[in-house]
Design an enzyme around this catalytic site. Structure first.
Site, PDB file in Angstrom:
ATOM      1  N   ASP A  32     -16.432   9.466   4.715  1.00  0.00           N
ATOM      2  CA  ASP A  32     -15.662  10.726   4.459  1.00  0.00           C
ATOM      3  C   ASP A  32     -16.147  10.999   2.698  1.00  0.00           C
ATOM      4  OD1 ASP A  32     -14.562  10.819   6.919  1.00  0.00           O
ATOM      5  OD2 ASP A  32     -12.342  10.304   6.050  1.00  0.00           O
ATOM      6  N   THR A  49     -13.722   4.786   5.562  1.00  0.00           N
ATOM      7  CA  THR A  49     -13.305   6.067   5.131  1.00  0.00           C
ATOM      8  C   THR A  49     -14.111   6.303   3.935  1.00  0.00           C
ATOM      9  OG1 THR A  49     -11.003   5.731   6.163  1.00  0.00           O
ATOM     10  CG2 THR A  49     -11.227   7.407   4.354  1.00  0.00           C
ATOM     11  N   GLU A 102      16.194   6.788 -22.047  1.00  0.00           N
ATOM     12  CA  GLU A 102      17.543   6.991 -23.040  1.00  0.00           C
ATOM     13  C   GLU A 102      17.147   7.346 -24.654  1.00  0.00           C
ATOM     14  OE1 GLU A 102      18.329   3.514 -20.111  1.00  0.00           O
ATOM     15  OE2 GLU A 102      16.691   4.425 -20.997  1.00  0.00           O
TER      16      GLU A 102
END
Length: 369
Positions: free
Chosen positions: A205, A201, A57
């Site tokens: 990875d 992971t 706003e």
């Protein structure tokens, strides 16, 4: 009340503006605002700025100037009524002399919760609530859920073969899906507050967990790793960049003090998660702790064991699955690990929300029933 097509059109524009703030304003909501003059022209547009201030706003009013007087304001969430760093938005709208405020949904934050609407009405401003409410709920579902339940929303992203595998038996997974799907995932990261992975992971990875290839500057989410013992290689990419991009490590109480010290010195934030009675980390408690830190939207990118545990705990609100036209076979790694299912009747159920073709792959989105 019934809203006109013009009302819906201006509110839809405000929702589009608010979406620009996703992932950049937590713990604040992503709000959009459009101001229309008495003559029917758009004179002000705004959305929540990075870090949560200024509010939508305030941005729209600054652009509108005197054009806001007597005009109509379309805002996706109830204007705030508490005095923050920028002052209450409801008060700013009153001071600007607007005649009408159209609000998509109320704000359940205890500091607002109807007081913003009441202040506007007390000032003689016409207030209409409920325009495109469903779309506004979807835009800020993370913020709203954190306020209502104490935890952020959790989206699980899977990239699988037709038969639901995320890698071959040897762990090869680059790349199951095509570049179009991968680009979408980077956009998902940019719109999330945090990206979450398990320890396997992170070790196997060596992921970056950042946003690449979109031309969006400074859009990286917080990186959160569930690693009970903190046994992660500090030479990894996330380790070496812990002082540059926020890295939060969720661990249990028995993690070695030397590992805690080493990771803290590298710049990581450590979050100690309590145990469940069965000796496993309490993932529900972990999500509440992430909520206490202000996160509203978390994207989980695996691996399978963590995905299964989160589903079993009833914490996955949405599953987005990219499916490639290849078959890996039973020897491949499943997208979701064991969830302790004893009968089909007890299986967690999700309803399909949409299906889209993404290059040679498909994307399906499922929401928890």
């Amino acid at each position: 009340m019934a809203f006109s097509d013009l009302d819906a059109g201006f509110m839809r524009a405000a929702l589009g503006l608010g979406a620009r703030a996703l992932g950049r304003v937590w713990p604040n909501p992503a709000v959009g605002c459009v101001i229309v003059s008495q003559a029917g022209a758009v004179v002000g547009r705004g959305w929540t700025q990075d870090g949560g201030r200024p509010h939508a706003e305030a941005m729209a009013l600054a652009q509108a100037g005197d054009g806001a007087r007597g005009g109509t304001v379309y805002v996706t969430l109830e204007p705030c009524s508490h005095a923050g760093r920028g002052g209450p938005c409801a008060g700013a709208l009153i001071a600007a002399g607007v005649a009408r405020v159209v609000v998509a949904i109320g704000d359940p934050d205890p500091r607002v919760n109807g007081e913003g609407l009441a202040a506007l009405k007390a000032a003689g401003i016409t207030v209409d609530v409920g325009c495109l409410a469903e779309e506004a709920e979807a835009l800020n579902r993370g913020f709203l859920q954190r306020i209502r339940t104490g935890r952020p929303t959790l989206t699980l992203k899977l990239a699988t073969s037709i038969d639901g595998r995320i890698a071959t038996a040897s762990g090869e997974s680059k790349w199951i899906t095509g570049p179009w799907a991968r680009a979408e995932v980077h956009l998902m990261r940019a719109r999330a507050d945090a990206v979450l992975v398990g320890a396997a992971t992170a070790r196997d990875d060596d992921p970056r967990l950042n946003v690449r290839g979109l031309g969006i500057g400074d859009a990286n989410p917080v990186r959160v790793v569930v690693t009970g013992s903190l046994a992660l290689p500090r030479s990894s990419y996330i380790g070496q960049t812990a002082g540059e991009v926020p890295l939060w490590l969720c661990h249990h109480a028995e993690a070695e003090e030397a590992r805690r010290t080493a990771w803290t010195e590298m710049g990581a934030d450590l979050i100690e998660v309590p145990f469940q009675p069965d000796g496993q980390m309490d993932l529900a408690a972990m999500m509440r702790l992430l909520g206490e830190r202000g996160l509203t939207r978390v994207l989980c990118e695996g691996g399978g064991r963590l995905a299964g545990a989160l589903i079993e705990a009833g914490l996955v609100d949405e599953v987005i699955c990219y499916t490639a036209g290849i078959v890996i076979g039973a020897e491949g790694l499943p997208g979701v690990g064991a969830i302790g299912l004893e009968s089909l009747a007890l299986a967690p159920r999700y309803r399909i929300a949409d299906v889209t073709r993404v290059g040679p792959d498909t994307r399906t989105r499922w929401v928890r029933e």
